[in-house]
Design an enzyme around this catalytic site. Structure first.
Site, PDB file in Angstrom:
ATOM      1  N   ASP A   1     -11.996  -9.537   4.648  1.00 58.62           N
ATOM      2  CA  ASP A   1     -13.295  -9.580   3.959  1.00 58.62           C
ATOM      3  C   ASP A   1     -13.794 -11.016   3.879  1.00 58.62           C
ATOM      4  O   ASP A   1     -14.981 -11.294   4.065  1.00 58.62           O
ATOM      5  CB  ASP A   1     -13.198  -9.017   2.530  1.00 58.62           C
ATOM      6  CG  ASP A   1     -13.430  -7.513   2.476  1.00 58.62           C
ATOM      7  OD1 ASP A   1     -13.131  -6.834   3.477  1.00 58.62           O
ATOM      8  OD2 ASP A   1     -13.902  -7.014   1.435  1.00 58.62           O
TER       9      ASP A   1
ATOM     10  N   ASP B   1      -6.096  -7.319   4.253  1.00 56.72           N
ATOM     11  CA  ASP B   1      -7.274  -6.690   3.637  1.00 56.72           C
ATOM     12  C   ASP B   1      -8.172  -7.769   3.028  1.00 56.72           C
ATOM     13  O   ASP B   1      -9.376  -7.804   3.263  1.00 56.72           O
ATOM     14  CB  ASP B   1      -6.810  -5.705   2.554  1.00 56.72           C
ATOM     15  CG  ASP B   1      -7.978  -5.037   1.857  1.00 56.72           C
ATOM     16  OD1 ASP B   1      -8.926  -4.639   2.550  1.00 56.72           O
ATOM     17  OD2 ASP B   1      -7.929  -4.915   0.611  1.00 56.72           O
TER      18      ASP B   1
ATOM     19  N   ASP C   1      -2.662 -18.625   0.056  1.00 54.88           N
ATOM     20  CA  ASP C   1      -3.662 -19.329  -0.767  1.00 54.88           C
ATOM     21  C   ASP C   1      -4.306 -20.457   0.037  1.00 54.88           C
ATOM     22  O   ASP C   1      -5.526 -20.611   0.063  1.00 54.88           O
ATOM     23  CB  ASP C   1      -3.038 -19.842  -2.085  1.00 54.88           C
ATOM     24  CG  ASP C   1      -1.731 -20.594  -1.898  1.00 54.88           C
ATOM     25  OD1 ASP C   1      -1.171 -20.582  -0.776  1.00 54.88           O
ATOM     26  OD2 ASP C   1      -1.252 -21.209  -2.872  1.00 54.88           O
TER      27      ASP C   1
ATOM     28  N   LYS D   1       3.395 -15.501   1.915  1.00 57.59           N
ATOM     29  CA  LYS D   1       3.585 -16.262   0.680  1.00 57.59           C
ATOM     30  C   LYS D   1       5.091 -16.465   0.533  1.00 57.59           C
ATOM     31  O   LYS D   1       5.734 -15.907  -0.363  1.00 57.59           O
ATOM     32  CB  LYS D   1       2.965 -15.466  -0.490  1.00 57.59           C
ATOM     33  CG  LYS D   1       2.919 -16.186  -1.812  1.00 57.59           C
ATOM     34  CD  LYS D   1       1.856 -17.286  -1.892  1.00 57.59           C
ATOM     35  CE  LYS D   1       1.964 -17.990  -3.245  1.00 57.59           C
ATOM     36  NZ  LYS D   1       1.212 -19.244  -3.307  1.00 57.59           N
TER      37      LYS D   1
ATOM     38  N   TYR E   1       0.823  -1.212   0.000  1.00 60.35           N
ATOM     39  CA  TYR E   1       0.000   0.000   0.000  1.00 60.35           C
ATOM     40  C   TYR E   1       0.860   1.266   0.000  1.00 60.35           C
ATOM     41  O   TYR E   1       0.392   2.329  -0.395  1.00 60.35           O
ATOM     42  CB  TYR E   1      -0.909   0.032   1.241  1.00 60.35           C
ATOM     43  CG  TYR E   1      -2.195  -0.738   1.128  1.00 60.35           C
ATOM     44  CD1 TYR E   1      -2.211  -2.047   0.665  1.00 60.35           C
ATOM     45  CD2 TYR E   1      -3.400  -0.160   1.501  1.00 60.35           C
ATOM     46  CE1 TYR E   1      -3.389  -2.762   0.586  1.00 60.35           C
ATOM     47  CE2 TYR E   1      -4.593  -0.874   1.423  1.00 60.35           C
ATOM     48  CZ  TYR E   1      -4.573  -2.171   0.961  1.00 60.35           C
ATOM     49  OH  TYR E   1      -5.745  -2.877   0.887  1.00 60.35           O
TER      50      TYR E   1
HETATM   51  C1  IPM Z   1     -10.261  -1.710   4.348  1.00 61.05           C
HETATM   52  C2  IPM Z   1     -10.557  -1.089   3.017  1.00 61.05           C
HETATM   53  C3  IPM Z   1      -9.424  -0.136   2.655  1.00 61.05           C
HETATM   54  C4  IPM Z   1      -8.137  -0.930   2.614  1.00 61.05           C
HETATM   55  C5  IPM Z   1      -9.604   0.629   1.343  1.00 61.05           C
HETATM   56  C6  IPM Z   1     -10.911   1.363   1.308  1.00 61.05           C
HETATM   57  C7  IPM Z   1      -8.448   1.566   1.101  1.00 61.05           C
HETATM   58  O1  IPM Z   1     -10.745  -2.064   2.051  1.00 61.05           O
HETATM   59  O2  IPM Z   1     -10.093  -0.967   5.343  1.00 61.05           O
HETATM   60  O3  IPM Z   1     -10.206  -2.936   4.411  1.00 61.05           O
HETATM   61  O4  IPM Z   1      -7.833  -1.568   1.605  1.00 61.05           O
HETATM   62  O5  IPM Z   1      -7.415  -0.914   3.604  1.00 61.05           O
HETATM   63 MG    MG Z   2     -10.794  -4.009   2.792  1.00 58.11          MG
END
Ligand code: IPM
Ligand code: MG
Length: 366
Positions: free
Chosen positions: A258, A254, A230, A198, A144
């Site tokens: 999710d 990240d 993975d 990884k 990032y």
């Molecule tokens: C998160 C979000 C952010 C990230 C984005 C919106 C920049 O997806 O906080 O998980 O990737 O960190």
């Molecule tokens: Mg995110």
């Protein structure tokens, strides 16, 4: 009896709606436990662009610097409007510099599946029951923030073409401080730490393993496990219960967070805390600004409300108040009061405000 100053960045689209419910719940906490919360709102993201022509104005940083903690909504616009000046680069211009400014390297993303949601998980009840993991995502470095570029290079048939790149870069102290936190957190939980990287392909992944292996002897009570990312993403679905504390890089964290939130059926259930070395924290839901449902009372405020509970525990050292909020959320879910993301077909759908009001009411009742 204490007074706490909270910088509030409502952000874009559903941001103001869900932040309003977290504020409502914090106010109920204040009344019940006799604390005063001062909320200092500031603009950031697209909301700031409209007024200041930039995504993270200095005045907003000043409000955050003066606060005891930051409560943040999502920043960002519709996916098909990324070239609109209001939305262009908003994440890179606002979220990333905010994290970097305060050196918020430790991103805590807990994922525990409450009994009330067991049947809603896309993963079978027998596999998901008892899932309780804490993802520690490195948040201040990695791909990032590494060198990036966009340049012309010679392509096939001697024609020039564009080459665009991002770079994964980690320094030893960045891995070490996150790993030490991960070990400490595991010591206080089920004593298992999983490093996800990884290392079969990336030298930075191998480096993570080396650094973590080096400090492992300082934490003899913790069992350290390693998984390639993975394989880990498959294990997250097949056997999510095996995870206790996870440490991983910015980007893998990240993605995996999710995926882990999907075990709860909805990103609307995922809170987070981001801390620096002095314990200063920013609290935000892990989801985005959901332009498609904004302004309709459809957004799930629970991720933001649970982020506020993390603030109570981690920044204000009010574990009792944090627990009161978490228990109220569990109760509301058990009562069946659910926004559309959690409601099953044919089930009544609650609004953002109904969920927030009920959580606040239960917090008030004690
Ligand atoms: C998160 C979000 C952010 C990230 C984005 C919106 C920049 O997806 O906080 O998980 O990737 O960190
Ligand atoms: Mg995110």
């Amino acid at each position: 009896m204490s007074t706490f100053n909270i910088a509030v960045l409502p952000g874009d689209y559903i941001g103001p709606e869900i932040i309003a419910e977290a504020v409502r719940v914090l106010e109920a906490v204040g009344r019940r436990f006799g604390h005063t919360f001062n909320f200092n709102e500031a603009l950031a993201g697209g909301a700031a662009y409209d007024v200041h022509g930039e995504h993270l104005p200095q005045s907003t940083l000043a409000v955050c610097e003066a606060a005891d903690a930051i409560l943040k909504g999502p920043f960002g616009g519709p996916r098909n409007e990324i070239n609109h000046p209001k939305w262009q680069g908003v994440e890179q211009n606002a979220i990333l510099p905010l994290r970097k400014h305060f050196d918020l390297y430790l991103n805590l993303r807990p994922v525990a599946v409450p009994d009330a949601l067991l049947g809603l998980s896309p993963v079978k009840e027998e596999h998901v029951r008892g899932t309780d993991m804490l993802i520690c995502r490195e948040l201040s470095s990695g791909i990032y923030f590494g060198p990036r570029g966009d340049r012309q290079v010679e392509g096939p048939k001697e024609r020039m073409e564009r080459e665009v790149f991002d770079t994964e870069v980690y320094r030893e102290h960045e891995i070490e401080r996150l790993a030490r936190d991960g070990f400490r957190l595991a010591e206080a939980r089920r004593k298992k730490l999983t490093l996800i990287a990884k290392s079969n392909v990336m030298s930075s992944g191998l480096f993570w393993r080396e650094v973590v292996d080096k400090i492992k002897p300082d934490f003899p009570d913790v069992a350290l496990d390693y998984m390639h990312v993975d394989a880990a993403s498959m294990e997250m679905i097949l056997n999510p219960r095996q995870f206790d504390v996870i440490i991983t890089s910015n980007m893998f964290g990240d993605i995996l967070s999710d995926e882990a939130a999907a075990l709860l059926r909805s990103l609307g259930m995922g809170p987070s805390a981001s801390l620096n070395e002095s314990g200063f924290g920013l609290y935000e839901p892990i989801h985005g600004s959901a332009p498609d449902i904004a302004g309709q009372g459809k957004a799930n405020p629970i991720a933001t409300i649970l982020s506020a509970a993390m603030m109570l525990r981690l920044s204000f050292e009010l574990p009792e108040a944090a627990l009161a909020v978490e228990q109220a959320v569990d109760k509301v879910l058990a009562e069946g009061l659910r926004t559309a993301d959690l409601a099953s077909a044919g089930e009544a759908v609650a609004t953002t405000e109904e969920v927030g009001r009920r959580v606040a009411e239960l917090v008030g009742q004690g």
